[in-house]
Design an enzyme around this catalytic site. Structure first.
Site, PDB file in Angstrom:
ATOM      1  N   GLN A 111       3.458  -6.920   0.049  1.00  0.00           N
ATOM      2  CA  GLN A 111       3.581  -7.405  -1.324  1.00  0.00           C
ATOM      3  C   GLN A 111       4.660  -6.616  -2.041  1.00  0.00           C
ATOM      4  OE1 GLN A 111      -0.521  -7.345  -2.709  1.00  0.00           O
ATOM      5  NE2 GLN A 111      -0.552  -9.561  -2.735  1.00  0.00           N
TER       6      GLN A 111
ATOM      7  N   THR B  62      -2.287  -1.963  -0.312  1.00  0.00           N
ATOM      8  CA  THR B  62      -2.920  -2.048   1.007  1.00  0.00           C
ATOM      9  C   THR B  62      -3.202  -3.514   1.328  1.00  0.00           C
ATOM     10  OG1 THR B  62      -3.771   0.167   0.643  1.00  0.00           O
ATOM     11  CG2 THR B  62      -4.747  -1.015   2.453  1.00  0.00           C
ATOM     12  N   HIS B  63      -2.246  -4.369   1.029  1.00  0.00           N
ATOM     13  CA  HIS B  63      -2.374  -5.784   1.354  1.00  0.00           C
ATOM     14  C   HIS B  63      -1.399  -6.130   2.467  1.00  0.00           C
ATOM     15  CE1 HIS B  63      -3.829  -6.060  -3.087  1.00  0.00           C
ATOM     16  NE2 HIS B  63      -4.746  -5.573  -2.286  1.00  0.00           N
ATOM     17  N   ASN B  64      -1.729  -5.648   3.666  1.00  0.00           N
ATOM     18  CA  ASN B  64      -0.908  -5.912   4.842  1.00  0.00           C
ATOM     19  C   ASN B  64      -1.448  -7.176   5.501  1.00  0.00           C
ATOM     20  OD1 ASN B  64      -1.791  -2.883   4.611  1.00  0.00           O
ATOM     21  ND2 ASN B  64       0.325  -2.821   5.273  1.00  0.00           N
TER      22      ASN B  64
END
Lengths: 127, 591
Positions: free
Chosen positions: B348, B517-519
């Site tokens: 993101q 932490t939006h992998n």
């Protein structure tokens, strides 16, 4: 600023210390049962069922910090407050004010009537 | 030596949100389930009680609830011409570890991703023409639609206790909600949280400028709540220790207080903690998996756990890693553009302005994970014409108070010295008088953003580390410039004493500072085995008794946080497993 105003209100209500009587004699237990939902995420009514908070079974017959199988904060143990309608009323109005440093993550019940109803419910439900 | 254990019906690799949902659903359906979690046990009473949990140094700065990069990490580079080096301390993202996974230390933000995402290629081609999407932007339709997911979004929102205000109930736009959201069958299970002062100021100005602010939907319980499974939530106390911390009041929707304890009461369920899965095993035909191997990290003992069904429920990055280590599916090659495992890694992008108001007091210590106002005018609003700016995707904007942590939150006006008396004076002066307006932006898949196995570096088990190749592309830079401009327009109109303006990202992505932490991506879902690792039920195209949960199945990343569709897809997969697959195992979609 709703959060602010709620805290400000509490500040006025908590002016009592343990010496001041705030309990209301005639609570509505049915309403208190509904209010207990606020507590139920951490406190069970069954004997020995400790969760985030201690079981409330028999709470009116014991002192703060008395259950052997619950890990209380030192502050709660030190207080050794005997639980009754009057002390619960004062404690629940602002838990951190009355027993400073206790670990209960709950900001309190500012309305006297709500506390009276909850305590009325607990009298029977914790037996 | 590896000890071979007795076969079970189902083995779950990882026990966070998706593992917890499957553990509950499949054990209730009568299946024997073993969950292997590489971290330890966690409970609110033992791990998250005050004052232990409010330790900003331990949990906020030193990431005590996260994975330890000394055991396993990734190597990182921006493009295939570079040499990748290991990430030796956590930075840009913080993968969780332990029972409950990231579901214990998330903020709680829960969105419903709609057809703008799920049918991304079709919709952009229809509206803007085939040539609008750059040749190297490897976005694709997901193979599932919003209408199919709607009941499962609701199921997850009810499980997690999401607070919010509907903006679209069965096609009717609702006052106070997000007018651009896809139609919902029902309201949120809980009303919105309180409105922070910063959000109040943002709402006023944003609305005056024609935007449509609404309270962010979030799994921070706005009041005491009992979910449909009987799990009890306390009311959020706005303690300001949400992200990176577990909730002391059982007020954050988390698997360790909902689905996991229900599964743990079921005799069909067994949890083994400190059990690190190293490989998924295949039979000689390669068409079925037979179980997993794992190591007890407390003593190094190795086990083989045979199972009729294997479900990967680990963190998104680790699901992809285990697929590559197990040799299931063809690894992606960005040059030949063949293979699928590792394809379409996405991230993101963000930008924010900090506003300083002399004489205003925001009380940042009274905050919670999703205590935000957001706008969706440049994201789910399909009427927003992207062609003026030339990008695909979008960003949500907002303001609120997530936390005012003693170490982590130190806003000072630009130009303030970084240390010494001047810094101390400024941080004391502005701690309580600053707020920010920020954005969360999508990242579209690109041919050269992917995962593969590193040729050099290995983890504590001697296995190759995963290599991440990622950088922002022109699409993200264009979006960042547009949205940073919008942020600054709103921020200036709010008339602060000082403004640190938002600046659009221009350089390469760096793994060092924390970002998100939006992998997503790496084992993506799609319509056929040529373009994806799993089908619309999250079933592997290669081995029909292997399913993959979590954000690694997302073919691209949106501006929304990922947990809504992570939960909805897991509930949908659970239904399919219970009602269809386990009654008659085989491919659910013919290749």
């Amino acid at each position: 600023m709703n959060v602010m105003s709620k805290h400000a209100l509490r500040f006025i209500v908590l002016s009592g210390s343990l010496a001041v009587t705030g309990a209301h004699a005639d609570g509505d237990a049915a309403r208190g049962k509904k209010l207990f939902e606020e507590c139920a995420a951490c406190h069970a009514l069954e004997r020995g069922a400790n969760g985030v908070g201690p079981s409330l079974n028999g709470v009116f017959e014991r002192k703060a910090g008395e259950l052997a199988d619950f890990r209380y904060s030192p502050a709660m143990k030190r207080s050794a407050l005997p639980w009754n309608a009057r002390t619960l009323d004062i404690f629940l109005a602002d838990p951190q004010q009355e027993i400073k440093g206790n670990r209960m993550p709950f900001s309190g019940i500012p309305e006297a009537r709500d506390r009276a109803d909850l305590i009325e419910y607990l009298k029977a439900a914790t037996k | 030596m590896t000890t071979k254990l007795k076969e079970v019906d189902v083995v779950l690799v990882g026990l966070g949100w998706t593992g917890g949902i499957l553990a509950k659903e499949l054990t209730e359906a009568g299946h024997q389930v073993v969950a292997l979690e590489r971290g330890g046990m966690r409970s609110t009473e033992n791990d998250f009680s005050v004052p232990r949990i409010r330790d900003d140094l331990r949990f906020g700065s030193r990431n005590d609830l996260m994975q330890n990069p000394a055991k396993d990490t990734l190597t990182i580079r921006n493009n295939p011409s570079q040499l990748a080096l290991p990430m030796r301390r956590l930075g840009s993202f913080l993968p969780g570890e332990g029972v409950g996974g990231a579901g214990v230390h998330w903020n709680g933000v829960t969105w419903r991703w709609n057809d703008n995402e799920l049918r991304v290629r079709s919709l952009y081609e229809e509206r803007y023409g085939r040539n609008y999407i750059p040749a190297d932007m490897t976005i694709q339709d997901w193979g599932v639609t919003y209408a199919e997911l709607e009941p499962y979004y609701e199921k997850f929102e009810r499980t997690a206790g999401v607070s919010g205000k509907a903006g679209n109930l069965r096609g009717e736009i609702q006052q106070g909600g997000n007018p651009f959201e896809a139609p919902r069958a029902n309201e949120y299970p809980l009303p919105p949280l309180e409105t922070s002062y910063s959000a109040e100021l943002f709402n006023k100005t944003a609305a005056e400028l024609g935007h449509h602010p609404f309270p962010c939907p979030t799994a921070n319980a706005s009041r005491a709540y009992t979910n449909p499974d009987g799990a009890k939530f306390g009311a959020c106390q706005y303690c300001g220790f949400c992200e990176r911390f577990g909730c002391e009041a059982n007020a954050k929707g988390s698997p360790h207080i909902t689905v996991i304890p229900i599964a743990m009461k079921n005799p069909n369920f067994e949890l083994r903690t400190h059990s690190w899965v190293t490989k998924v095993l295949k039979d000689p035909t390669g068409k079925r998996v037979t179980g997993v191997t794992y190591t007890n990290v407390m003593n190094g003992e190795e086990f083989e756990q045979p199972a009729g069904l294997v479900v990967l429920c680990a963190y998104a990055i680790n699901n992809v890693h285990i697929m590559l280590l197990s040799g299931i599916g063809k690894p992606y090659d960005p040059v030949a553009q063949t293979g699928v495992i590792g394809k379409n890694y996405c991230y993101q992008t963000g930008a924010s302005a900090t506003l300083f108001f002399e004489g205003n007091y925001f009380n940042p210590f009274m905050g919670t994970g999703g205590l935000n106002a957001r706008t969706d005018d440049f994201h789910s609003n399909w009427n927003f014409d992207r062609s003026k700016f030339g990008y695909v995707g979008g960003a949500t904007l907002g303001a609120g108070m997530t936390n005012g942590r003693p170490l982590g939150y130190r806003p000072v006006p630009a130009g303030t010295p970084r240390w010494g008396k001047a810094w101390k004076d400024a941080t004391a002066k502005w701690y309580n008088s600053a707020m920010s307006v920020g954005m969360s932006g999508s990242v579209m898949a690109n041919r050269y953003n992917y995962y593969d196995l590193d040729p050099t570096y290995r983890n504590a088990f001697g296995q190759p580390l995963m290599r991440m190749t990622f950088d922002y592309k022109e699409n993200e830079y264009k979006m960042g410039r547009h949205i940073a401009g919008v942020i600054n327009e709103i921020a200036k109109a709010m008339n602060p004493t000082h403004l640190n303006p938002a600046s659009a990202r221009s350089g390469s992505w760096s793994v060092v500072p924390y970002q998100s932490t939006h992998n997503t991506g790496g084992t993506i879902m799609g319509t056929n085995p040529g373009n994806s690792a799993v089908n619309k039920y999250l079933q592997s195209w290669d081995c029909h008794n292997l399913f993959i949960m979590g954000a690694s199945v997302f073919p691209h990343n949106s501006a929304y946080n990922p947990t809504g569709p992570v939960g909805a897809l897991a509930y949908r997969a659970a239904d399919t497993l219970k009602n269809v697959y386990l009654k008659n195992p085989g491919p659910l979609v013919s290749a």
